[in-house]
Design a protein around this motif. Structure first.
Motif, mmCIF file in Angstrom:
data_model
loop_
_atom_site.group_PDB
_atom_site.id
_atom_site.type_symbol
_atom_site.label_atom_id
_atom_site.label_comp_id
_atom_site.label_asym_id
_atom_site.label_seq_id
_atom_site.Cartn_x
_atom_site.Cartn_y
_atom_site.Cartn_z
ATOM 1 N N PRO A 102 -15.566 4.360 10.027
ATOM 2 C CA PRO A 102 -15.622 2.895 9.976
ATOM 3 C C PRO A 102 -16.748 2.436 9.055
ATOM 4 O O PRO A 102 -17.834 3.007 9.070
ATOM 5 N N GLU A 103 -16.442 1.473 8.215
ATOM 6 C CA GLU A 103 -17.464 0.939 7.322
ATOM 7 C C GLU A 103 -17.383 -0.573 7.344
ATOM 8 O O GLU A 103 -16.371 -1.120 7.786
ATOM 9 N N GLU A 104 -18.436 -1.211 6.826
ATOM 10 C CA GLU A 104 -18.468 -2.679 6.895
ATOM 11 C C GLU A 104 -17.311 -3.315 6.141
ATOM 12 O O GLU A 104 -16.578 -4.140 6.655
ATOM 13 N N THR A 108 -12.244 4.116 6.294
ATOM 14 C CA THR A 108 -11.655 5.193 5.499
ATOM 15 C C THR A 108 -11.157 6.297 6.419
ATOM 16 O O THR A 108 -11.823 6.659 7.383
ATOM 17 N N LEU A 109 -10.000 6.798 6.070
ATOM 18 C CA LEU A 109 -9.443 7.919 6.808
ATOM 19 C C LEU A 109 -9.365 9.096 5.842
ATOM 20 O O LEU A 109 -8.717 9.009 4.799
ATOM 21 N N CYS A 110 -10.087 10.162 6.203
ATOM 22 C CA CYS A 110 -10.173 11.333 5.327
ATOM 23 C C CYS A 110 -9.260 12.414 5.906
ATOM 24 O O CYS A 110 -9.463 12.852 7.032
ATOM 25 N N ILE A 111 -8.232 12.795 5.155
ATOM 26 C CA ILE A 111 -7.257 13.709 5.744
ATOM 27 C C ILE A 111 -7.122 15.018 4.954
ATOM 28 O O ILE A 111 -7.546 15.127 3.808
ATOM 29 N N SER A 112 -6.503 15.983 5.609
ATOM 30 C CA SER A 112 -6.394 17.336 5.064
ATOM 31 C C SER A 112 -5.022 17.556 4.425
ATOM 32 O O SER A 112 -4.032 16.947 4.842
ATOM 33 N N ASN A 159 -8.438 2.686 3.999
ATOM 34 C CA ASN A 159 -8.135 3.497 2.827
ATOM 35 C C ASN A 159 -7.906 4.931 3.280
ATOM 36 O O ASN A 159 -8.466 5.347 4.301
ATOM 37 N N ILE A 160 -7.107 5.641 2.518
ATOM 38 C CA ILE A 160 -6.901 7.055 2.836
ATOM 39 C C ILE A 160 -7.450 7.889 1.689
ATOM 40 O O ILE A 160 -7.166 7.602 0.515
ATOM 41 N N VAL A 161 -8.253 8.887 2.019
ATOM 42 C CA VAL A 161 -8.726 9.788 0.977
ATOM 43 C C VAL A 161 -8.327 11.220 1.332
ATOM 44 O O VAL A 161 -8.505 11.655 2.467
ATOM 45 N N SER A 191 -0.712 0.391 0.599
ATOM 46 C CA SER A 191 -0.684 0.244 -0.862
ATOM 47 C C SER A 191 -1.147 1.534 -1.548
ATOM 48 O O SER A 191 -2.125 2.151 -1.118
ATOM 49 N N TYR A 192 -0.460 1.898 -2.623
ATOM 50 C CA TYR A 192 -0.855 3.114 -3.346
ATOM 51 C C TYR A 192 -2.260 2.983 -3.925
ATOM 52 O O TYR A 192 -2.931 3.971 -4.195
ATOM 53 N N ARG A 193 -2.722 1.763 -4.071
ATOM 54 C CA ARG A 193 -4.079 1.549 -4.568
ATOM 55 C C ARG A 193 -5.143 1.901 -3.534
ATOM 56 O O ARG A 193 -6.327 1.951 -3.829
ATOM 57 N N LYS A 194 -4.711 2.041 -2.277
ATOM 58 C CA LYS A 194 -5.685 2.341 -1.218
ATOM 59 C C LYS A 194 -5.717 3.822 -0.865
ATOM 60 O O LYS A 194 -6.318 4.226 0.115
ATOM 61 N N ILE A 195 -5.034 4.621 -1.685
ATOM 62 C CA ILE A 195 -4.985 6.058 -1.408
ATOM 63 C C ILE A 195 -5.611 6.820 -2.570
ATOM 64 O O ILE A 195 -5.298 6.555 -3.739
ATOM 65 N N THR A 196 -6.519 7.731 -2.244
ATOM 66 C CA THR A 196 -7.210 8.497 -3.280
ATOM 67 C C THR A 196 -7.002 9.987 -3.053
ATOM 68 O O THR A 196 -7.178 10.477 -1.937
#
Ligand code: SAH
Ligand code: SF4
Length: 361
Positions: A102-104, A108-112, A159-161, A191-196
Protein backbone atom coordinates in the motif's frame (compact mmCIF):
# COMPACT_ATOMS: atom_id res chain seq x y z
CA UNK A 1 -2.37 -34.61 -8.01
CA UNK A 2 -1.85 -32.17 -10.86
CA UNK A 3 1.60 -32.25 -12.48
CA UNK A 4 2.94 -29.64 -14.93
CA UNK A 5 2.08 -30.62 -18.47
CA UNK A 6 -0.90 -32.68 -17.33
CA UNK A 7 -4.32 -31.65 -18.59
CA UNK A 8 -5.99 -29.69 -15.82
CA UNK A 9 -9.72 -29.31 -15.32
CA UNK A 10 -9.16 -25.87 -13.76
CA UNK A 11 -10.75 -23.24 -16.00
CA UNK A 12 -8.75 -20.37 -14.49
CA UNK A 13 -6.37 -19.13 -17.17
CA UNK A 14 -8.48 -20.06 -20.20
CA UNK A 15 -9.07 -17.33 -22.77
CA UNK A 16 -12.50 -16.25 -23.99
CA UNK A 17 -11.98 -18.23 -27.20
CA UNK A 18 -11.08 -21.36 -25.25
CA UNK A 19 -14.18 -21.01 -23.07
CA UNK A 20 -16.34 -20.55 -26.15
CA UNK A 21 -14.89 -23.78 -27.55
CA UNK A 22 -15.49 -25.50 -24.23
CA UNK A 23 -19.14 -24.39 -24.24
CA UNK A 24 -19.53 -25.65 -27.79
CA UNK A 25 -17.97 -29.00 -26.89
CA UNK A 26 -20.68 -29.30 -24.25
CA UNK A 27 -23.38 -28.54 -26.88
CA UNK A 28 -23.94 -25.00 -25.59
CA UNK A 29 -24.20 -21.88 -27.76
CA UNK A 30 -20.89 -19.94 -28.18
CA UNK A 31 -22.20 -16.94 -26.20
CA UNK A 32 -22.48 -19.20 -23.15
CA UNK A 33 -18.67 -19.44 -23.25
CA UNK A 34 -18.47 -15.64 -23.27
CA UNK A 35 -20.78 -15.50 -20.27
CA UNK A 36 -18.58 -18.00 -18.47
CA UNK A 37 -15.52 -15.83 -19.24
CA UNK A 38 -17.30 -12.80 -17.85
CA UNK A 39 -18.29 -14.63 -14.67
CA UNK A 40 -14.79 -15.98 -14.06
CA UNK A 41 -12.80 -12.81 -14.64
CA UNK A 42 -15.06 -9.78 -14.55
CA UNK A 43 -17.28 -10.93 -11.71
CA UNK A 44 -14.58 -13.14 -10.15
CA UNK A 45 -16.98 -15.93 -9.30
CA UNK A 46 -15.46 -19.33 -8.72
CA UNK A 47 -18.59 -21.27 -7.81
CA UNK A 48 -20.47 -22.44 -10.91
CA UNK A 49 -23.70 -22.55 -8.97
CA UNK A 50 -23.57 -18.78 -8.43
CA UNK A 51 -23.45 -18.15 -12.21
CA UNK A 52 -27.18 -17.80 -12.43
CA UNK A 53 -27.22 -16.53 -16.02
CA UNK A 54 -26.12 -20.01 -17.13
CA UNK A 55 -28.67 -22.79 -17.41
CA UNK A 56 -28.93 -25.22 -14.53
CA UNK A 57 -27.94 -28.08 -16.83
CA UNK A 58 -24.78 -26.29 -18.04
CA UNK A 59 -23.82 -25.38 -14.48
CA UNK A 60 -24.24 -28.95 -13.31
CA UNK A 61 -22.13 -30.21 -16.19
CA UNK A 62 -19.39 -27.70 -15.38
CA UNK A 63 -19.57 -28.52 -11.69
CA UNK A 64 -19.14 -32.23 -12.41
CA UNK A 65 -16.18 -31.89 -14.73
CA UNK A 66 -14.37 -28.62 -14.02
CA UNK A 67 -13.20 -26.29 -11.26
CA UNK A 68 -12.20 -22.66 -10.94
CA UNK A 69 -9.42 -22.95 -8.41
CA UNK A 70 -7.31 -20.05 -7.17
CA UNK A 71 -3.89 -20.79 -5.69
CA UNK A 72 -4.16 -21.58 -1.97
CA UNK A 73 -3.07 -18.87 0.44
CA UNK A 74 -0.67 -20.97 2.49
CA UNK A 75 0.55 -18.05 4.55
CA UNK A 76 -0.18 -14.35 4.74
CA UNK A 77 2.27 -12.10 6.59
CA UNK A 78 1.72 -8.40 7.21
CA UNK A 79 4.64 -6.07 7.76
CA UNK A 80 4.55 -3.15 10.20
CA UNK A 81 4.26 -0.77 7.21
CA UNK A 82 1.18 -2.56 5.85
CA UNK A 83 3.02 -4.49 3.14
CA UNK A 84 1.51 -7.94 2.98
CA UNK A 85 3.32 -11.00 1.66
CA UNK A 86 1.31 -13.92 0.35
CA UNK A 87 2.79 -17.39 0.09
CA UNK A 88 0.74 -19.40 -2.39
CA UNK A 89 0.68 -23.15 -2.69
CA UNK A 90 0.00 -24.25 -6.26
CA UNK A 91 -1.80 -27.35 -7.45
CA UNK A 92 1.44 -29.36 -7.77
CA UNK A 93 2.60 -28.34 -4.28
CA UNK A 94 5.07 -25.65 -5.48
CA UNK A 95 5.18 -22.33 -3.73
CA UNK A 96 5.33 -18.78 -5.06
CA UNK A 97 5.15 -15.42 -3.35
CA UNK A 98 3.35 -12.15 -4.12
CA UNK A 99 3.52 -8.88 -2.26
CA UNK A 100 0.85 -6.24 -1.77
CA UNK A 101 2.34 -2.81 -1.11
CA UNK A 102 0.00 0.00 0.00
CA UNK A 103 1.26 3.45 -0.89
CA UNK A 104 -0.13 6.95 -0.57
CA UNK A 105 -0.69 7.66 -4.23
CA UNK A 106 -1.32 4.13 -5.52
CA UNK A 107 -1.03 0.58 -4.27
CA UNK A 108 1.20 -1.95 -5.98
CA UNK A 109 0.86 -5.66 -6.38
CA UNK A 110 4.14 -7.44 -7.07
CA UNK A 111 3.59 -10.86 -8.60
CA UNK A 112 5.62 -13.87 -9.68
CA UNK A 113 6.01 -15.38 -13.15
CA UNK A 114 8.02 -18.54 -12.38
CA UNK A 115 8.76 -20.88 -9.51
CA UNK A 116 12.40 -19.92 -8.88
CA UNK A 117 14.60 -18.43 -11.58
CA UNK A 118 17.65 -19.60 -13.49
CA UNK A 119 19.10 -16.23 -14.47
CA UNK A 120 21.45 -16.50 -11.49
CA UNK A 121 21.87 -12.86 -10.40
CA UNK A 122 24.30 -12.95 -7.50
CA UNK A 123 22.35 -10.50 -5.31
CA UNK A 124 18.91 -12.12 -5.58
CA UNK A 125 17.36 -14.69 -3.24
CA UNK A 126 15.07 -16.16 -5.92
CA UNK A 127 18.20 -17.20 -7.82
CA UNK A 128 19.10 -19.40 -4.86
CA UNK A 129 16.08 -21.59 -5.56
CA UNK A 130 17.20 -22.35 -9.09
CA UNK A 131 14.53 -22.73 -11.75
CA UNK A 132 11.65 -25.05 -10.98
CA UNK A 133 8.97 -24.28 -13.55
CA UNK A 134 7.01 -21.66 -15.44
CA UNK A 135 3.73 -20.47 -13.97
CA UNK A 136 0.67 -21.22 -16.03
CA UNK A 137 -1.58 -18.29 -17.05
CA UNK A 138 -4.14 -19.23 -14.36
CA UNK A 139 -1.43 -19.26 -11.70
CA UNK A 140 -0.35 -15.75 -12.70
CA UNK A 141 -3.95 -14.48 -12.70
CA UNK A 142 -4.75 -16.46 -9.55
CA UNK A 143 -2.28 -14.40 -7.51
CA UNK A 144 -4.12 -11.22 -8.49
CA UNK A 145 -7.61 -12.65 -8.01
CA UNK A 146 -6.78 -14.21 -4.65
CA UNK A 147 -5.38 -10.93 -3.32
CA UNK A 148 -8.48 -9.10 -4.55
CA UNK A 149 -10.58 -11.74 -2.79
CA UNK A 150 -8.61 -11.17 0.41
CA UNK A 151 -10.28 -7.74 0.52
CA UNK A 152 -7.12 -5.65 0.29
CA UNK A 153 -8.10 -3.90 -2.94
CA UNK A 154 -10.20 -3.79 -6.06
CA UNK A 155 -8.53 -4.60 -9.39
CA UNK A 156 -8.82 -1.04 -10.69
CA UNK A 157 -7.18 0.28 -7.52
CA UNK A 158 -3.62 -0.92 -7.95
CA UNK A 159 -0.66 -1.23 -10.27
CA UNK A 160 0.75 -4.64 -11.06
CA UNK A 161 4.47 -5.21 -11.35
CA UNK A 162 6.06 -8.46 -12.49
CA UNK A 163 8.89 -8.06 -10.01
CA UNK A 164 8.27 -11.10 -7.86
CA UNK A 165 9.88 -14.46 -8.43
CA UNK A 166 11.13 -15.39 -11.88
CA UNK A 167 12.11 -13.89 -15.21
CA UNK A 168 8.82 -13.01 -16.94
CA UNK A 169 10.32 -12.94 -20.44
CA UNK A 170 11.43 -16.56 -20.06
CA UNK A 171 7.72 -17.40 -19.67
CA UNK A 172 6.54 -15.18 -22.47
CA UNK A 173 3.54 -17.08 -23.81
CA UNK A 174 1.91 -17.60 -20.43
CA UNK A 175 2.80 -14.07 -19.34
CA UNK A 176 1.11 -12.55 -22.38
CA UNK A 177 -1.92 -14.78 -22.14
CA UNK A 178 -2.41 -13.64 -18.53
CA UNK A 179 -1.68 -10.03 -19.53
CA UNK A 180 -4.42 -10.09 -22.19
CA UNK A 181 -6.99 -11.36 -19.70
CA UNK A 182 -5.83 -8.83 -17.08
CA UNK A 183 -6.23 -5.94 -19.49
CA UNK A 184 -9.34 -7.08 -21.38
CA UNK A 185 -12.28 -4.77 -20.56
CA UNK A 186 -14.46 -7.90 -20.62
CA UNK A 187 -11.91 -9.69 -18.44
CA UNK A 188 -10.27 -8.40 -15.25
CA UNK A 189 -10.15 -4.92 -16.80
CA UNK A 190 -6.93 -3.37 -15.54
CA UNK A 191 -5.39 -0.75 -17.83
CA UNK A 192 -2.29 -1.97 -19.66
CA UNK A 193 -0.66 1.26 -18.56
CA UNK A 194 -0.86 0.09 -14.95
CA UNK A 195 1.08 -3.10 -15.55
CA UNK A 196 4.87 -3.25 -15.61
CA UNK A 197 7.02 -6.16 -16.67
CA UNK A 198 10.53 -6.18 -15.24
CA UNK A 199 13.27 -8.10 -17.02
CA UNK A 200 16.93 -8.87 -16.56
CA UNK A 201 17.30 -8.21 -20.31
CA UNK A 202 16.31 -11.15 -22.52
CA UNK A 203 16.91 -9.17 -25.70
CA UNK A 204 15.23 -11.40 -28.36
CA UNK A 205 12.05 -11.60 -26.27
CA UNK A 206 12.20 -7.89 -25.53
CA UNK A 207 12.07 -7.34 -29.29
CA UNK A 208 8.99 -9.56 -29.47
CA UNK A 209 7.35 -7.59 -26.66
CA UNK A 210 8.03 -4.41 -28.62
CA UNK A 211 5.80 -5.76 -31.42
CA UNK A 212 2.75 -6.18 -29.15
CA UNK A 213 -0.06 -3.77 -30.07
CA UNK A 214 -0.49 -2.63 -26.47
CA UNK A 215 2.63 -3.61 -24.54
CA UNK A 216 2.94 -3.28 -20.77
CA UNK A 217 5.29 -0.76 -19.19
CA UNK A 218 8.86 -1.92 -19.26
CA UNK A 219 11.39 -2.07 -16.43
CA UNK A 220 14.95 -3.21 -17.00
CA UNK A 221 17.18 -4.50 -14.23
CA UNK A 222 20.31 -2.69 -15.31
CA UNK A 223 22.35 -2.84 -12.11
CA UNK A 224 25.75 -2.06 -13.63
CA UNK A 225 27.40 0.41 -15.98
CA UNK A 226 30.14 -1.80 -17.42
CA UNK A 227 29.95 -5.23 -19.03
CA UNK A 228 32.70 -6.39 -16.71
CA UNK A 229 30.58 -5.77 -13.57
CA UNK A 230 27.29 -6.79 -15.17
CA UNK A 231 28.77 -10.06 -16.46
CA UNK A 232 29.71 -10.83 -12.89
CA UNK A 233 26.49 -9.90 -11.04
CA UNK A 234 24.01 -10.74 -13.81
CA UNK A 235 25.36 -13.65 -15.89
CA UNK A 236 22.63 -13.03 -18.51
CA UNK A 237 24.81 -10.10 -19.63
CA UNK A 238 27.31 -12.53 -21.14
CA UNK A 239 24.63 -13.46 -23.67
CA UNK A 240 23.14 -10.02 -24.26
CA UNK A 241 25.63 -7.31 -23.24
CA UNK A 242 24.76 -3.74 -22.28
CA UNK A 243 25.07 -2.32 -25.81
CA UNK A 244 22.54 -4.82 -27.22
CA UNK A 245 20.19 -4.38 -24.28
CA UNK A 246 20.24 -0.58 -24.50
CA UNK A 247 19.76 -0.70 -28.27
CA UNK A 248 16.63 -2.83 -27.76
CA UNK A 249 15.44 -0.22 -25.23
CA UNK A 250 15.98 2.58 -27.75
CA UNK A 251 13.81 0.67 -30.21
CA UNK A 252 11.04 -0.09 -27.72
CA UNK A 253 7.92 1.88 -28.73
CA UNK A 254 6.83 4.36 -26.08
CA UNK A 255 3.93 6.72 -26.36
CA UNK A 256 4.63 10.26 -25.25
CA UNK A 257 3.83 9.82 -21.56
CA UNK A 258 5.74 6.64 -21.00
CA UNK A 259 9.31 6.00 -19.89
CA UNK A 260 11.29 2.84 -19.37
CA UNK A 261 12.14 2.25 -15.72
CA UNK A 262 15.81 1.41 -15.25
CA UNK A 263 16.21 -0.48 -12.01
CA UNK A 264 19.59 -0.05 -10.42
CA UNK A 265 20.31 -2.05 -7.28
CA UNK A 266 23.04 -0.19 -5.42
CA UNK A 267 25.75 -2.62 -4.30
CA UNK A 268 28.44 -1.16 -2.09
CA UNK A 269 31.81 -0.72 -3.81
CA UNK A 270 30.62 -2.69 -6.82
CA UNK A 271 28.42 -0.31 -8.79
CA UNK A 272 27.92 2.74 -6.55
CA UNK A 273 30.93 4.93 -7.36
CA UNK A 274 30.90 8.48 -8.70
CA UNK A 275 32.19 7.10 -12.03
CA UNK A 276 29.29 4.63 -12.13
CA UNK A 277 26.77 7.42 -11.68
CA UNK A 278 28.38 9.42 -14.50
CA UNK A 279 28.63 6.38 -16.76
CA UNK A 280 24.99 5.56 -16.05
CA UNK A 281 23.91 9.01 -17.17
CA UNK A 282 26.00 8.60 -20.35
CA UNK A 283 24.58 5.16 -21.16
CA UNK A 284 21.00 6.37 -20.82
CA UNK A 285 21.37 9.52 -22.89
CA UNK A 286 18.75 9.58 -25.63
CA UNK A 287 16.51 6.92 -24.03
CA UNK A 288 13.31 7.99 -22.31
CA UNK A 289 13.89 6.60 -18.82
CA UNK A 290 13.44 7.05 -15.13
CA UNK A 291 16.05 5.43 -12.92
CA UNK A 292 14.82 3.51 -9.92
CA UNK A 293 17.64 3.35 -7.39
CA UNK A 294 17.16 0.36 -5.10
CA UNK A 295 19.56 0.15 -2.17
CA UNK A 296 20.49 -3.55 -1.93
CA UNK A 297 18.32 -5.55 0.44
CA UNK A 298 20.73 -7.83 2.27
CA UNK A 299 20.16 -11.56 2.03
CA UNK A 300 21.71 -14.23 4.23
CA UNK A 301 24.53 -16.07 2.54
CA UNK A 302 25.03 -13.48 -0.23
CA UNK A 303 28.22 -11.47 -0.10
CA UNK A 304 26.98 -8.07 -1.33
CA UNK A 305 26.55 -5.07 0.95
CA UNK A 306 24.17 -2.12 1.01
CA UNK A 307 25.93 1.26 0.61
CA UNK A 308 25.66 3.72 3.48
CA UNK A 309 23.13 6.54 3.12
CA UNK A 310 25.91 8.99 2.28
CA UNK A 311 27.05 6.94 -0.72
CA UNK A 312 23.45 6.52 -1.88
CA UNK A 313 22.89 10.28 -1.71
CA UNK A 314 26.16 10.97 -3.50
CA UNK A 315 25.10 8.69 -6.38
CA UNK A 316 21.73 10.33 -6.48
CA UNK A 317 23.10 13.88 -6.53
CA UNK A 318 25.21 13.09 -9.61
CA UNK A 319 22.13 11.86 -11.46
CA UNK A 320 20.43 15.05 -10.34
CA UNK A 321 23.26 17.23 -11.67
CA UNK A 322 23.20 15.38 -14.97
CA UNK A 323 19.41 15.72 -15.27
CA UNK A 324 18.64 12.02 -15.17
CA UNK A 325 15.09 11.49 -13.83
CA UNK A 326 15.34 9.15 -10.87
CA UNK A 327 13.85 8.11 -7.57
CA UNK A 328 15.02 5.98 -4.67
CA UNK A 329 12.81 3.04 -3.90
CA UNK A 330 11.80 2.98 -0.27
CA UNK A 331 12.37 -0.44 1.20
CA UNK A 332 9.02 -1.92 2.05
CA UNK A 333 8.15 -5.04 3.96
CA UNK A 334 11.73 -5.96 4.80
CA UNK A 335 10.66 -7.15 8.25
CA UNK A 336 8.74 -9.95 6.53
CA UNK A 337 11.38 -10.50 3.81
CA UNK A 338 9.03 -9.10 1.21
CA UNK A 339 11.40 -6.50 -0.20
CA UNK A 340 12.84 -6.62 -3.72
CA UNK A 341 15.01 -9.64 -4.31
CA UNK A 342 14.08 -11.30 -1.03
CA UNK A 343 11.41 -13.61 -2.37
CA UNK A 344 12.32 -17.27 -2.19
CA UNK A 345 10.68 -20.21 -0.62
CA UNK A 346 13.73 -22.20 0.34
CA UNK A 347 12.62 -24.02 3.45
CA UNK A 348 12.07 -27.70 2.97
CA UNK A 349 10.62 -27.91 6.44
CA UNK A 350 9.34 -31.31 7.52
CA UNK A 351 6.61 -29.45 9.41
CA UNK A 352 5.26 -28.06 6.15
CA UNK A 353 2.43 -30.52 5.92
CA UNK A 354 1.24 -29.80 9.44
CA UNK A 355 1.59 -26.03 9.30
CA UNK A 356 -1.85 -24.43 9.51
CA UNK A 357 -3.29 -23.33 6.21
CA UNK A 358 -4.39 -19.74 6.53
CA UNK A 359 -7.39 -19.03 4.40
CA UNK A 360 -8.20 -15.49 3.54
CA UNK A 361 -11.43 -14.10 4.89
N1 SAH B 1 13.47 -11.22 -13.00
C1 SAH B 1 13.00 -9.90 -13.18
C2 SAH B 1 11.93 -9.50 -12.18
C3 SAH B 1 12.11 -9.96 -10.77
S1 SAH B 1 13.44 -9.23 -9.86
C4 SAH B 1 14.14 -8.92 -13.15
O1 SAH B 1 15.26 -9.29 -12.77
O2 SAH B 1 13.93 -7.77 -13.54
C5 SAH B 1 12.80 -7.61 -9.49
C6 SAH B 1 13.86 -6.57 -9.12
O3 SAH B 1 14.46 -6.89 -7.87
C7 SAH B 1 15.01 -6.48 -10.12
O4 SAH B 1 15.17 -5.15 -10.54
C8 SAH B 1 16.22 -6.90 -9.33
O5 SAH B 1 17.37 -6.24 -9.78
C9 SAH B 1 15.82 -6.52 -7.92
N2 SAH B 1 16.55 -7.22 -6.87
C10 SAH B 1 16.91 -8.52 -6.85
N3 SAH B 1 17.56 -8.81 -5.69
C11 SAH B 1 17.59 -7.67 -4.98
C12 SAH B 1 18.10 -7.33 -3.69
N4 SAH B 1 18.67 -8.24 -2.92
N5 SAH B 1 17.96 -6.05 -3.25
C13 SAH B 1 17.34 -5.14 -4.02
N6 SAH B 1 16.81 -5.40 -5.22
C14 SAH B 1 16.94 -6.65 -5.71
FE1 SF4 C 1 15.90 -13.88 -11.68
FE2 SF4 C 1 15.30 -11.27 -11.57
FE3 SF4 C 1 16.36 -12.54 -9.45
FE4 SF4 C 1 17.87 -12.07 -11.59
S1 SF4 C 1 16.94 -10.52 -10.25
S2 SF4 C 1 17.76 -14.01 -10.46
S3 SF4 C 1 16.38 -12.35 -13.21
S4 SF4 C 1 14.37 -12.93 -10.34
Amino acid sequence: MYQPGMKSNNLLGLSCQELVELAESLSEKPFRGKQLYHQIYRRRISDFDAMTNLSKAFRTRLQDEYTITYPDVFKRTASADGTTKFLFRLEDGSFVESVYIPEESRDTLCISSQVGCDVGCTFCMTAQMGFQRNLRPGEILGQVLQIVRSGLAQPQGFNIVFMGMGEPLYNYQNLMKAFRILTDPEGIDISYRKITVSTSGIVPVLKKLAQEPKPPNLAISLNATTNEVRDRVMPVNRKWPLEELLQACREFPLDSRRRITMEYVLLKEENDSIEDARRLAGLLRGISVKVNLIPYNPNPGLSHRRPEEERIQRFRSILQELNVPHFIRKTRGDDVSAACGQLAYLEKSPSLATEPVLHTP
